[in-house]
Write a protein that holds these residues in place. Structure first.
Motif, mmCIF file in Angstrom:
data_model
loop_
_atom_site.group_PDB
_atom_site.id
_atom_site.type_symbol
_atom_site.label_atom_id
_atom_site.label_comp_id
_atom_site.label_asym_id
_atom_site.label_seq_id
_atom_site.Cartn_x
_atom_site.Cartn_y
_atom_site.Cartn_z
ATOM 1 N N MET A 1 1.012 -1.209 0.162
ATOM 2 C CA MET A 1 0.056 -0.091 -0.058
ATOM 3 C C MET A 1 0.740 1.043 -0.010
ATOM 4 O O MET A 1 2.020 1.181 0.590
ATOM 5 C CB MET A 1 -0.981 0.131 1.111
ATOM 6 N N LYS A 2 0.396 2.279 -0.733
ATOM 7 C CA LYS A 2 0.982 3.732 -0.641
ATOM 8 C C LYS A 2 0.410 4.525 0.288
ATOM 9 O O LYS A 2 -1.007 4.259 0.323
ATOM 10 C CB LYS A 2 1.091 4.107 -2.506
ATOM 11 N N TYR A 3 1.131 5.583 0.572
ATOM 12 C CA TYR A 3 0.302 6.593 1.163
ATOM 13 C C TYR A 3 0.243 7.782 0.412
ATOM 14 O O TYR A 3 1.071 8.078 -0.481
ATOM 15 C CB TYR A 3 0.974 7.049 2.693
ATOM 16 N N ARG B 1 -5.583 7.239 7.420
ATOM 17 C CA ARG B 1 -4.764 7.038 8.634
ATOM 18 C C ARG B 1 -5.132 8.111 9.642
ATOM 19 O O ARG B 1 -4.935 7.951 10.636
ATOM 20 C CB ARG B 1 -3.387 7.010 8.036
ATOM 21 N N HIS C 1 -8.680 3.040 4.797
ATOM 22 C CA HIS C 1 -8.313 3.859 3.646
ATOM 23 C C HIS C 1 -7.737 5.220 4.200
ATOM 24 O O HIS C 1 -6.914 5.886 3.327
ATOM 25 C CB HIS C 1 -9.254 4.107 2.921
ATOM 26 N N GLU D 1 1.627 11.555 -3.486
ATOM 27 C CA GLU D 1 2.167 10.645 -3.065
ATOM 28 C C GLU D 1 3.199 10.972 -1.932
ATOM 29 O O GLU D 1 4.148 11.673 -2.092
ATOM 30 C CB GLU D 1 2.928 9.500 -4.297
ATOM 31 N N TRP E 1 7.238 6.590 10.240
ATOM 32 C CA TRP E 1 6.585 6.425 11.490
ATOM 33 C C TRP E 1 7.515 6.225 12.642
ATOM 34 O O TRP E 1 8.404 5.699 12.665
ATOM 35 C CB TRP E 1 5.775 5.185 11.490
ATOM 36 N N CYS F 1 -6.470 6.288 -4.881
ATOM 37 C CA CYS F 1 -6.900 7.320 -3.865
ATOM 38 C C CYS F 1 -7.722 8.362 -4.568
ATOM 39 O O CYS F 1 -8.672 8.733 -3.805
ATOM 40 C CB CYS F 1 -5.344 7.853 -3.635
ATOM 41 N N ILE G 1 -4.482 11.916 5.148
ATOM 42 C CA ILE G 1 -3.503 10.921 4.645
ATOM 43 C C ILE G 1 -4.533 9.757 4.326
ATOM 44 O O ILE G 1 -5.009 8.843 5.334
ATOM 45 C CB ILE G 1 -2.564 10.587 5.780
ATOM 46 N N TYR G 2 -4.350 9.390 2.981
ATOM 47 C CA TYR G 2 -5.065 8.063 2.352
ATOM 48 C C TYR G 2 -3.995 7.019 2.360
ATOM 49 O O TYR G 2 -2.839 7.270 2.178
ATOM 50 C CB TYR G 2 -5.783 8.505 0.994
ATOM 51 N N GLN G 3 -4.545 5.916 2.091
ATOM 52 C CA GLN G 3 -3.676 4.684 2.156
ATOM 53 C C GLN G 3 -4.462 3.992 0.902
ATOM 54 O O GLN G 3 -5.544 3.444 1.166
ATOM 55 C CB GLN G 3 -3.775 3.650 3.373
#
Length: 88
Positions: free
Chosen positions: A1-3, A37, A35, A81, A86, A60, A51-53
């Motif tokens: 998954m991308k953020y 965060r 979806h 993107e 974290w 997205c 912030i979507y995943q």
């Protein structure tokens, strides 16, 4: 998954106030589905950030276009993107 960092700059403050409950309910639904965060508004009133995943930019953007703020013309959007780092 991308953020993806999704900026939601203010387009119409009246519509933003009117559709805020639907927008917040949408974000809660997206969080529950994994979806979103994190999200929040800018304290200067200029908009917000979500912030979507998602697997891809296109995925997205499909989610972003479901947001009542976007559908009702309250906000614009810009998707970037994002390489998240974290804290432990």
């Amino acid at each position: 998954m991308k953020y993806f960092a999704v900026l939601l700059p203010m387009k119409d403050s009246g519509k933003s106030t009117e559709f805020r409950p639907q927008h917040l309910a949408f974000l809660e639904e997206m969080r529950g589905a994994g979806h979103v965060r994190v999200n929040g508004k800018f304290l200067d009133g200029s908009g917000g950030l979500v912030i979507y995943q998602a697997p891809s930019y296109a995925d997205c953007e499909e989610l972003v276009k479901l947001d009542p703020y976007i559908q009702q013309g309250a906000r614009d959007y810009e998707i970037k993107e994002w390489e998240a780092v974290w804290a432990d």
